[in-house]
Design an enzyme around this catalytic site. Structure first.
Site, PDB file in Angstrom:
ATOM      1  N   GLY A  71     -12.481 -22.053  -4.849  1.00 39.83           N
ATOM      2  CA  GLY A  71     -13.529 -21.386  -5.676  1.00 39.83           C
ATOM      3  C   GLY A  71     -14.818 -21.544  -5.065  1.00 39.83           C
ATOM      4  N   VAL A  72     -14.868 -21.078  -3.791  1.00 41.76           N
ATOM      5  CA  VAL A  72     -16.057 -20.757  -3.035  1.00 41.76           C
ATOM      6  C   VAL A  72     -16.109 -19.481  -2.230  1.00 41.76           C
ATOM      7  CG1 VAL A  72     -16.367 -23.429  -2.644  1.00 41.76           C
ATOM      8  CG2 VAL A  72     -14.867 -22.291  -1.319  1.00 41.76           C
ATOM      9  N   GLY A 107       3.369   5.645   9.452  1.00 35.53           N
ATOM     10  CA  GLY A 107       4.871   5.538   8.860  1.00 35.53           C
ATOM     11  C   GLY A 107       5.578   4.446   9.245  1.00 35.53           C
ATOM     12  N   ASN A 108       4.902   3.380  10.247  1.00 38.18           N
ATOM     13  CA  ASN A 108       5.699   2.259  10.681  1.00 38.18           C
ATOM     14  C   ASN A 108       5.502   1.286   9.668  1.00 38.18           C
ATOM     15  OD1 ASN A 108       5.845   3.237  13.772  1.00 38.18           O
ATOM     16  ND2 ASN A 108       7.476   1.934  13.321  1.00 38.18           N
ATOM     17  N   SER A 109       4.414   1.311   8.789  1.00 38.23           N
ATOM     18  CA  SER A 109       4.007   0.177   7.746  1.00 38.23           C
ATOM     19  C   SER A 109       5.127  -0.003   7.172  1.00 38.23           C
ATOM     20  CB  SER A 109       2.873   0.853   6.779  1.00 38.23           C
ATOM     21  OG  SER A 109       1.628   0.943   7.559  1.00 38.23           O
ATOM     22  N   ASP A 164      -0.330  -7.511   0.811  1.00 38.91           N
ATOM     23  CA  ASP A 164      -0.229  -6.117   1.197  1.00 38.91           C
ATOM     24  C   ASP A 164       1.524  -6.181   1.165  1.00 38.91           C
ATOM     25  OD1 ASP A 164      -0.200  -3.392   1.168  1.00 38.91           O
ATOM     26  OD2 ASP A 164      -0.563  -3.726   3.528  1.00 38.91           O
ATOM     27  N   HIS A 187       0.639  -1.304  -0.041  1.00 32.00           N
ATOM     28  CA  HIS A 187      -0.141  -0.025  -0.010  1.00 32.00           C
ATOM     29  C   HIS A 187       0.994   1.259  -0.029  1.00 32.00           C
ATOM     30  CE1 HIS A 187       0.312  -0.454   4.409  1.00 32.00           C
ATOM     31  NE2 HIS A 187       0.397   0.936   4.379  1.00 32.00           N
TER      32      HIS A 187
END
Length: 465
Positions: free
Chosen positions: A245-246, A187-189, A115, A79
């Site tokens: 596929g469920v 900002g720690n991301s 992510d 992100h």
């Protein structure tokens, strides 16, 4: 009794990530523009309201990352480098070391589902850190977080592991975090969570806070989930994940009660994609999956998590309940499609709002606090329902009913009650009466809203007045 030696050793390998991109700016049309054009005056504001091009402004983000090799591979969150529109990536990524030296970075690969992203800077003999084994982490272990909160570089915080396998969305292969009370802020991301051996056991990615600042609930992607993704990106490959596929829902108290099953043990199949592994194995809508590959399904270990971390091509037994009876089917695990392909399969948003004015309001039968009427072609078109849809339409909802509490709305299509298809209000009433006579306190409705996928809803049976 200090973290100082460990912090001094690790800090050089933790970097700040700075990004830049230009995004369109919505502008208002000058009311005098057409007037001046009619008399041949040149455009006084090129780039705005009909000038040479759309107006843009520069925006950016700040985050963290860590170097995993001496030649400059860097792990961070997707992100941080994804464009503001959600499509594509930012225009420029700069990596800033603890000695203030800056490097332009290339985006090697990114993965939306987890992510995670992998960057590369050009350098030799760079400081780096190693992956740790998050499977051995225990609640109460000390951890260190290093990152770039609020643009303040090289910030070290310490705490303990507060919880493991913490889910925050209730679905998905990566909804499984390490929770810590070490301060994690904006900002720690993308920054690392270290154990006391100096190895990375998590990637700080999110926080839970009513204020947007740390309240002691930080969340990190476990290394056991992150490392295989990063290894695939480094090889230039798309991460491999298992797929059935469920569409699934947890067995909460209401749904479990309507089926006479214990809650939080298993997940109910709300939809099955044609020609995918589950469909080929014979799994059906309404089945309750209890175990996959010998592992119990529960809130800490969802079907999505188990299957996503099962090798593609594996044959695994799936234990389920259908019509009150246990049975086992064998599924050959497929390759999970991309997020774009999955979005096309879903064909809509199951939470999309409806426009009540487009729903015909005609008298109907009342049951469960709902006014119901059969579906016809006119109503189906007004509700944007797919061709071939079958069921009864909710024309109004008693605001004091349990159905209202569970989120049912005018315009919803009830397709089945206790897994029996219904096409008339009388069939709904009969199914509710049968459930009540059988001692059930709730019924299971299969509901569709507009173009979104179906979903199961457990609704309490109101006592007789």
């Amino acid at each position: 009794m200090s973290f100082a030696d460990l912090a001094a050793k690790l800090q050089p390998a933790v970097v700040n990530i700075s990004t830049k991109q230009r995004v369109p700016v919505r502008t208002q049309t000058d009311p005098l523009e057409e007037f001046f054009k009619r008399f041949g005056f040149p455009d006084q504001n090129p780039g705005q309201g009909g000038g040479s091009g759309p107006r843009t402004r520069e925006t950016g983000s700040l985050g963290s990352g860590f170097i995993i090799s001496p030649d400059g591979y860097i792990v961070t969150n997707n992100h941080l480098i994804q464009s503001a529109t959600g499509n594509g990536t930012v225009d420029q990524v700069t990596v800033i070391m603890t000695n203030r030296k800056e490097y332009p970075a290339r985006i090697i690969g990114r993965d939306t589902a987890s992510d995670l992203a992998l960057l590369k800077i050009e350098g030799q003999n760079l400081p780096f850190v190693n992956w740790g084994d998050s499977t051995h982490a225990r609640v109460g272990d000390w951890v260190l977080a290093i990152g770039n909160p609020y643009g303040l570089g090289g910030t070290v915080t310490a705490g303990i592991i507060s919880a493991l396998h913490r889910g925050i969305t209730g679905a998905g292969a990566y909804d499984r975090y390490i929770q810590t009370d070490a301060s994690i802020n904006m900002g720690n991301s993308g920054g690392p969570m270290f154990d006391l051996n100096g190895n990375v056991i998590g990637i700080n990615s999110a926080l839970i806070s009513p204020t947007g600042a740390s309240v002691g609930i930080g969340l990190a992607i476990p290394a056991e989930l992150a490392q295989p993704v990063i290894d695939s990106l480094r090889r230039g490959q798309r991460p491999s994940r298992g797929y059935l596929g469920v569409g699934l829902q947890p067995l909460d108290e209401n749904i479990a009660g309507s089926l006479g099953l214990p809650k939080d043990r298993g997940e109910i199949v709300r939809s099955v994609q044609p020609n995918e592994p589950a469909a080929r194995a014979g799994i059906q809508q309404g089945d309750v999956i209890l175990r996959v590959g010998g592992r119990d399904v529960n809130p800490d270990q969802t079907v999505s998590y188990i299957v996503a971390n099962t090798p593609v091509g594996s044959k695994v037994p799936v234990e389920l309940i259908r019509g009150g009876k246990r049975q086992t089917v064998t599924v050959t695990v497929g390759q999970r499609p991309t997020e774009e392909e999955l979005a096309k399969q879903l064909g809509g948003n199951d939470n999309q709002p409806l426009n009540p004015e487009n729903t015909p309001a005609t008298p109907g039968s009342a049951v469960l606090g709902l006014q119901l009427q059969p579906l016809n072609a006119d109503i189906a078109r007004a509700l944007s329902l797919p061709a071939g849809a079958r069921g009864v339409v909710v024309t109004s909802v008693d605001p004091n009913s349990d159905a209202s509490e569970k989120g049912l709305q005018r315009g919803d299509l009830i397709m089945s009650v206790n897994q029996q298809p219904v096409t008339t209000p009388a069939q709904v009433a009969a199914a509710v009466a049968a459930a009540k006579a059988g001692g059930r306190t709730s019924v299971l409705l299969l509901v569709r809203r507009g173009t979104g996928p179906e979903a199961f809803v457990g609704v309490d049976i109101a006592p007789q007045q």
